[in-house]
Design an enzyme around this catalytic site. Sequence first.
Site, PDB file in Angstrom:
ATOM      1  CE1 TYR A  36      -4.425  -1.012  -0.209  1.00  0.00           C
ATOM      2  CE2 TYR A  36      -3.375  -2.981   0.701  1.00  0.00           C
ATOM      3  CZ  TYR A  36      -4.454  -2.373   0.061  1.00  0.00           C
ATOM      4  OH  TYR A  36      -5.546  -3.113  -0.307  1.00  0.00           O
ATOM      5  CD  GLU A  40      -6.927  -5.834   0.841  1.00  0.00           C
ATOM      6  OE1 GLU A  40      -5.696  -5.850   1.036  1.00  0.00           O
ATOM      7  OE2 GLU A  40      -7.480  -5.093   0.001  1.00  0.00           O
ATOM      8  NE  ARG A  86      -5.002 -14.107 -17.493  1.00  0.00           N
ATOM      9  CZ  ARG A  86      -3.846 -13.445 -17.519  1.00  0.00           C
ATOM     10  NH1 ARG A  86      -3.239 -13.157 -16.367  1.00  0.00           N
ATOM     11  NH2 ARG A  86      -3.290 -13.081 -18.648  1.00  0.00           N
ATOM     12  CB  SER A  95     -16.257 -19.151 -11.582  1.00  0.00           C
ATOM     13  OG  SER A  95     -16.430 -17.769 -11.759  1.00  0.00           O
ATOM     14  N   GLY A 147     -22.166 -17.166 -22.447  1.00  0.00           N
ATOM     15  CA  GLY A 147     -20.830 -17.702 -22.697  1.00  0.00           C
ATOM     16  C   GLY A 147     -20.260 -18.423 -21.499  1.00  0.00           C
ATOM     17  CB  VAL A 148     -16.783 -18.663 -20.222  1.00  0.00           C
ATOM     18  CG1 VAL A 148     -16.309 -17.273 -19.794  1.00  0.00           C
ATOM     19  CG2 VAL A 148     -16.043 -19.752 -19.449  1.00  0.00           C
ATOM     20  N   PRO A 171     -19.803 -19.984 -12.784  1.00  0.00           N
ATOM     21  CG  PRO A 171     -20.236 -17.721 -12.381  1.00  0.00           C
ATOM     22  CD  PRO A 171     -19.561 -18.651 -13.350  1.00  0.00           C
ATOM     23  CG  PHE A 193     -17.566  -6.891 -13.708  1.00  0.00           C
ATOM     24  CD1 PHE A 193     -17.677  -6.481 -15.021  1.00  0.00           C
ATOM     25  CD2 PHE A 193     -18.278  -6.221 -12.736  1.00  0.00           C
ATOM     26  CE1 PHE A 193     -18.484  -5.418 -15.364  1.00  0.00           C
ATOM     27  CE2 PHE A 193     -19.089  -5.149 -13.062  1.00  0.00           C
ATOM     28  CZ  PHE A 193     -19.192  -4.749 -14.382  1.00  0.00           C
ATOM     29  CG  PHE A 194     -15.547 -13.851 -15.725  1.00  0.00           C
ATOM     30  CD1 PHE A 194     -15.871 -14.202 -14.423  1.00  0.00           C
ATOM     31  CD2 PHE A 194     -16.082 -14.612 -16.753  1.00  0.00           C
ATOM     32  CE1 PHE A 194     -16.681 -15.282 -14.138  1.00  0.00           C
ATOM     33  CE2 PHE A 194     -16.893 -15.712 -16.485  1.00  0.00           C
ATOM     34  CZ  PHE A 194     -17.193 -16.033 -15.170  1.00  0.00           C
ATOM     35  N   PRO A 205     -11.488  -6.905 -13.308  1.00  0.00           N
ATOM     36  CG  PRO A 205      -9.810  -5.385 -13.752  1.00  0.00           C
ATOM     37  CD  PRO A 205     -10.503  -6.565 -14.332  1.00  0.00           C
TER      38      PRO A 205
END
Length: 391
Positions: free
Chosen positions: A95, A137, A206, A209, A274-275, A279, A382-383, A385
């Site tokens: 950070y 976190e 990477r 899901s 699609g992919v 999930p 989202f796949f 960000p």
Amino acid sequence: MLSEKTIEIVKATAPVLEVKGKEITTYFYKTMFADHPELLNIFNHANQEKGRQQTALANTVYAAAKYIDQLEVLIPAVKQIGHKHRSLAVKPEHYPIVGQYLLKAIKEVLGEAATDDIINAWAEAYEVIAKVFIDVEAEMYKEASEQAGGWIDFKEFEVVDKKEESAVVTSFYLKPKDGAPLPSYLPGQYITVKLEIPDEEYILNRQYSLSAAPVHDYYRISVKKEMEQKPEGKVSNYLHEHVNVGDTVEVSAPAGDFYLNTESEAPVAFISGGVGITPMMGMLESLAVKKSTRPVVFIHASRNEDVHPFKEETKQWVEQLPNAQSYVKYEQVDGYLTQELLKEIVREDSSCYVCGPAAFMEAVIRQLKANGINEEAIHYEFFGPAMVLEE
């Protein structure tokens, strides 16, 4: 606590950041990576090259400026980003580096408008914002490591099976090499796979899901092979062509805030493109295993039948649910999903889970809202960000 002066200055910069945000974050990443190339072992290079990471950070910085006096408003977004950070092993020591280069980028892009008062106010604000992320976190790291079978950062897994699901999607079944029990997860969550690919300068990460319910002694990910090798398809092509049964990959513990509420009995609609089906498979199987009596609608859109994964598996789980129906829409044959079809098959009181390409999600979410579905009942993933959907 931030001073009133700091809050006033940071909020006053919000309109400028809304306009100049991506320019600032683009400069930020460029200079930070030039001086700290080791961070390229953490960040997704494809998201960098396509500008998605820059846009996502710009949105976050703008939101932080806008709500600097109401940081609790940002907690849901902080948690979503925190899941990704924890799964990538982003640590507190990163950070200060980010803060240094973010301030440098603000000063560079705003030029003379970035007075000492503005830079000092942002330096103070960044410390507070960073602490919020670090604290959130820290709890996630603690939870991931202390659960049964849990671990910190990455752990070696063996590929125990590899199965082709369609012309472009292949599943990989993964088990811990040390034989330890698998931590459970929430249906819909993801893991990060870390790979060292020959001739690549940096480690590549990477997030995929988990495409099966948390009832097995393996994790399953289902990877779409991208046709272009760079930048998007570097990892997917390597997995498809070079990673086989018996090979080892490194994996982080499951993460993510897109998951099915398995305790609810409300009607549920799964809508994937699609992919984005991956999930949904874990969610659907979880309901089947539980023998849920919830009304379930499973809707999947693909370009054509060849690229439609899990056809038989979907049928298997739907048939085990007493109140479930499934629908398939092949774009090249049937056209796109329409508002009229969604109105016909998705109940207004449904919890809706949506995943697929951004344009697909934008259209579906807009149509669901027009059909009277409450915004709070629409969940999407989202796949990559988190971006802002243009609804």
